[in-house]
Design an enzyme around this catalytic site. Sequence first.
Site, PDB file in Angstrom:
ATOM      1  N   ILE A 103       0.862  -1.177   0.000  1.00  0.00           N
ATOM      2  CA  ILE A 103       0.000   0.000   0.000  1.00  0.00           C
ATOM      3  C   ILE A 103       0.899   1.228   0.000  1.00  0.00           C
ATOM      4  O   ILE A 103       1.793   1.353   0.845  1.00  0.00           O
ATOM      5  CB  ILE A 103      -0.929   0.013   1.224  1.00  0.00           C
ATOM      6  CG1 ILE A 103      -1.854  -1.213   1.217  1.00  0.00           C
ATOM      7  CG2 ILE A 103      -1.746   1.303   1.262  1.00  0.00           C
ATOM      8  CD1 ILE A 103      -2.708  -1.346   2.472  1.00  0.00           C
ATOM      9  N   CYS A 104       0.687   2.110  -0.958  1.00  0.00           N
ATOM     10  CA  CYS A 104       1.422   3.373  -1.048  1.00  0.00           C
ATOM     11  C   CYS A 104       2.936   3.103  -1.131  1.00  0.00           C
ATOM     12  O   CYS A 104       3.386   2.312  -1.950  1.00  0.00           O
ATOM     13  CB  CYS A 104       1.062   4.256   0.138  1.00  0.00           C
ATOM     14  SG  CYS A 104       1.591   5.991  -0.015  1.00  0.00           S
TER      15      CYS A 104
END
Length: 327
Positions: A103-104
């Site tokens: 994530i990210c």
Amino acid sequence: MALDGLLPFELGIPHRIFGRPRDARGRHLYEVVTCSVRPPGPVETDADFAVHVAHGPEALATADTVIVPASYELGPVYERGELTDELAAALARVRPGTRLASICTGVYVLAAAGRLDGRPATTHWADAERFQRLFPRVEVDPDVLFVDDGDILTSAGVAAGIDLCLHMVRRDHGAAVANDVARRTVVPPHRDGGQAQYIERPVPDPQQASTSAARAWALTRLHEPIQLRDMAAREAMSVRTFTRRFREEAGVSPGQWLTQQRVERARHLLESTDLSVDQVARDAGFGTAQSMRQHLQTALGVTPTAYRRTFRADGRRGSGPPVPVGA
């Protein structure tokens, strides 16, 4: 996998999304475990509190899915694209074939470990250019909300982690289960477009029309042929202006958007009805079963018949999914 400097919101996404799905008997479809790269204990966050992580890196050895959320303290991973000895030792415990996700800026960890060489990936739009410079062998797509490359998935920033996790649930158990999780989480089951629509741009003229009415109109007529000029006419725009405005708002072209909506419609009908494949193709707007088969194969990697067999809403599903080691 919880790393120092983690963002509490992103740490919670896998627990929220994967902790909700249950089977017909009420049993959890996933077991979510949070682990650290060190023995159990506190892990610093970017907020004014730490979190106590009850599992060490040994948990990685039994995981079927490992998710790495963002961290603001990646050190040499972020600065030079190099793993620390501690992080390298932890990742060495991951079994071959384990599904990996980020994530990210968690994508930096996967890239530094060499897992993304020659493969597509994404990250937060504000970090995409720097990430590409640091990892030139990765095929970075800065415009999408997430990238699914089979056994490795990556998402854009922050809330795109929700999109990614819902996609993984959808892939594991079908649209009906993912939609139920989305409803309980009070988020849309599928967001239109990519992260390009969130990049700061000059403020548009408030007198300019939106394309939202045309999209709403098209959604009620997916079973019919829909021409670009008809959508443009709904907004009293030329085709050229409408196409430009549509891409600015949705992040994709009108044609790509229509195909996405028709694929989602077909998935819903295959899961929840006994309509023939030919009828599903007509109701979803593909016209023929062959056309629908080609689009589902491109979007999902399976045929309509195989999708229905796996994700019937009556509970006749395939084997259980991988177990994520959350965040």
